[in-house]
Design an enzyme around this catalytic site. Structure first.
Site, PDB file in Angstrom:
ATOM      1  N   LYS A 198       1.224  -1.105  -0.175  1.00 42.97           N
ATOM      2  CA  LYS A 198       0.778   0.112   0.158  1.00 42.97           C
ATOM      3  C   LYS A 198       0.850   1.181  -0.107  1.00 42.97           C
ATOM      4  O   LYS A 198       1.786   1.455   0.430  1.00 42.97           O
ATOM      5  CB  LYS A 198      -0.727   0.134   1.989  1.00 42.97           C
ATOM      6  CG  LYS A 198      -0.213  -0.052   2.746  1.00 42.97           C
ATOM      7  CD  LYS A 198       0.175   1.603   3.563  1.00 42.97           C
ATOM      8  CE  LYS A 198       0.660   1.336   4.488  1.00 42.97           C
ATOM      9  NZ  LYS A 198       1.553   2.923   4.667  1.00 42.97           N
TER      10      LYS A 198
ATOM     11  N   ASP B 136      -2.842  -2.265  10.036  1.00 45.46           N
ATOM     12  CA  ASP B 136      -2.906  -2.179   8.239  1.00 45.46           C
ATOM     13  C   ASP B 136      -2.961  -3.261   8.041  1.00 45.46           C
ATOM     14  O   ASP B 136      -3.682  -3.484   6.313  1.00 45.46           O
ATOM     15  CB  ASP B 136      -1.216  -1.510   7.413  1.00 45.46           C
ATOM     16  CG  ASP B 136      -0.878  -0.131   7.647  1.00 45.46           C
ATOM     17  OD1 ASP B 136      -2.295   0.719   8.356  1.00 45.46           O
ATOM     18  OD2 ASP B 136       0.525  -0.066   8.288  1.00 45.46           O
TER      19      ASP B 136
HETATM   20  P1  ATP Z   1       3.886  -0.667   8.397  1.00 49.34           P
HETATM   21  O1  ATP Z   1       3.863   1.243   7.295  1.00 49.34           O
HETATM   22  O2  ATP Z   1       2.936  -1.180   8.343  1.00 49.34           O
HETATM   23  O3  ATP Z   1       4.281   0.168   9.686  1.00 49.34           O
HETATM   24  P2  ATP Z   1       6.454  -0.977   6.963  1.00 49.34           P
HETATM   25  O4  ATP Z   1       6.270  -1.464   5.847  1.00 49.34           O
HETATM   26  O5  ATP Z   1       7.176   0.154   7.652  1.00 49.34           O
HETATM   27  O6  ATP Z   1       5.665  -1.364   7.897  1.00 49.34           O
HETATM   28  P3  ATP Z   1       6.935  -4.259   7.762  1.00 49.34           P
HETATM   29  O7  ATP Z   1       7.929  -4.169   6.650  1.00 49.34           O
HETATM   30  O8  ATP Z   1       5.547  -4.104   7.952  1.00 49.34           O
HETATM   31  O9  ATP Z   1       7.352  -2.157   7.595  1.00 49.34           O
HETATM   32  O10 ATP Z   1       8.121  -4.503   8.680  1.00 49.34           O
HETATM   33  C1  ATP Z   1       8.361  -3.892   9.789  1.00 49.34           C
HETATM   34  C2  ATP Z   1       9.425  -4.966  10.714  1.00 49.34           C
HETATM   35  O11 ATP Z   1       7.830  -6.156  10.771  1.00 49.34           O
HETATM   36  C3  ATP Z   1      10.688  -5.057   9.988  1.00 49.34           C
HETATM   37  O12 ATP Z   1      12.136  -4.906  10.507  1.00 49.34           O
HETATM   38  C4  ATP Z   1       9.767  -6.522  10.799  1.00 49.34           C
HETATM   39  O13 ATP Z   1      10.825  -6.995  11.774  1.00 49.34           O
HETATM   40  C5  ATP Z   1       9.028  -6.720  11.221  1.00 49.34           C
HETATM   41  N1  ATP Z   1       8.395  -8.390  10.628  1.00 49.34           N
HETATM   42  C6  ATP Z   1       7.399  -8.879  11.248  1.00 49.34           C
HETATM   43  N2  ATP Z   1       6.910 -10.249   9.801  1.00 49.34           N
HETATM   44  C7  ATP Z   1       6.905  -9.414   8.556  1.00 49.34           C
HETATM   45  C8  ATP Z   1       7.096  -9.880   7.217  1.00 49.34           C
HETATM   46  N3  ATP Z   1       6.097 -10.369   7.481  1.00 49.34           N
HETATM   47  N4  ATP Z   1       7.070  -8.766   6.042  1.00 49.34           N
HETATM   48  C9  ATP Z   1       7.923  -7.576   6.801  1.00 49.34           C
HETATM   49  N5  ATP Z   1       8.732  -7.802   8.378  1.00 49.34           N
HETATM   50  C10 ATP Z   1       8.405  -8.338   9.254  1.00 49.34           C
END
Ligand code: ATP
Length: 320
Positions: A24, A155
């Site tokens: 997203k 999310d």
């Molecule tokens: P958001 O925008 O929802 O806050 P994001 O996109 O910035 O999240 P994600 O890629 O969802 O960040 O990952 C954040 C942290 O969550 C990662 O550093 C990781 O340690 C943890 N995590 C747990 N499960 C997952 C997964 N399936 N994929 C990626 N990261 C994960």
């Protein structure tokens, strides 16, 4: 035993189910004041784009999970392969809710940038819910899945839903928005991520330093009307993200990339969610190529990708 009895060994149970789930971006992100519970009230416009993770759920004894890159240049650094992974938690929650054993081998194939502000972990959780529901034949209603998704993270419901939608509360309450199809995006993926709580903290600090008291969060009516028009220039001008100054403060290259993309002719440029991924709305293939080239040669980002939106949320793409 008759031939028919021989055949009738209960409902079809697949061996493996693959679910594809989009990243997203936030077309707008309005952040209210810090609440006493430590969260911020948000109003956001989510938009699902064609950058995907895949979750494969295979029949197995017990629960296990592995993470792998979906493409050669996808980065999976630091994603846990145990109960800290949101996809693992999703499988456990569904099993508990449906009263079945959490017997599944999950493979999370990532292309959504990790900690990139594109809700990759949430996407994997939504995909795991859909995949396990199919694998185990638990047959949950859409609203039940949505409810479980909301318990996993703010999310996650949108990753199930997809399209373009307003998110309120902490983002978990979703209502669809009428938006034109076929928006084109160029996406700059950074090396390394930004921690979402740190970006919110920096946003609060900047606000108190500047003496700004935020109003209740809202979606600007301009954005709603331009989204229906499908006019890239108008939509580009209406995009906004209250977390952008904080993300730029924490990672100044983000600001440089936003300027580069705008100078290269993007109709709109903004930080996705809490960053550090930046997204550029482009008006057609010529503009896309120009923006892509400028970002790619800047040396400021790890990869540049193209995507379109809106696309549907988590969907079964293969069953065997
Ligand atoms: P958001 O925008 O929802 O806050 P994001 O996109 O910035 O999240 P994600 O890629 O969802 O960040 O990952 C954040 C942290 O969550 C990662 O550093 C990781 O340690 C943890 N995590 C747990 N499960 C997952 C997964 N399936 N994929 C990626 N990261 C994960």
């Amino acid at each position: 035993m008759t031939a028919l009895e021989d055949w009738d060994d209960g409902p079809f149970r697949p061996e493996a189910v693959t679910v594809r789930v989009p990243a997203k971006i936030n077309l707008s992100l309005s952040v209210g004041p810090l609440r006493v519970d430590g969260y911020h009230e948000l109003v956001t416009v989510f938009h699902a784009v064609s950058l995907y993770d895949e979750v494969i759920a295979r029949a197995a004894r017990g629960l296990s999970l592995t993470v792998e890159p979906l493409r050669r240049d996808s980065d999976v650094g630091g994603v846990p392969e145990d109960e800290r992974n949101l996809a693992w938690r999703a499988a456990l929650l569904l099993a508990e809710h449906a009263g079945v054993e959490p017997d599944v081998r999950l493979t999370v194939r990532k292309d959504i940038p990790v900690a990139g502000g594109m809700a990759g972990g949430s996407a994997d959780a939504a995909a795991a819910l859909v995949a396990c529901d199919h694998l185990w034949g638990t047959g949950l209603r859409r609203d039940e899945l949505h409810d479980l998704a909301g318990r996993l993270g703010s999310d996650v419901p949108f990753a199930l839903h997809g399209g373009t939608a307003i998110g309120t509360g902490r983002g978990e309450h979703i209502s669809p928005v009428l938006a034109a199809a076929g928006m084109e995006w160029v996406i700059a993926v950074m090396d390394g991520g930004l921690s979402t709580p740190k970006v919110f903290e920096a946003c609060d600090l900047l606000r108190s330093r500047d003496g700004v008291t935020p109003d209740a969060p809202q979606v600007h009516p301009d954005l709603m009307s331009t989204l229906r028009s499908g006019d890239a220039e108008l939509i580009g001008a209406a995009l906004y993200n209250d977390l952008q100054p904080a993300a730029v403060e924490l990672m100044p290259e983000i600001g440089e990339l936003l300027d580069l993309g705008t100078a290269a002719g993007a109709a709109g440029a903004l930080v996705s969610g809490s960053g550090p991924t930046t997204v550029f709305l482009v008006d057609g293939p010529v503009s896309a190529a120009e923006v892509e080239e400028q970002l790619r040669t800047s040396g400021l980002c790890r990869a540049v990708r193209r995507a379109r939106g809106p696309v549907p949320g988590a969907q079964v793409s293969n069953v065997r």
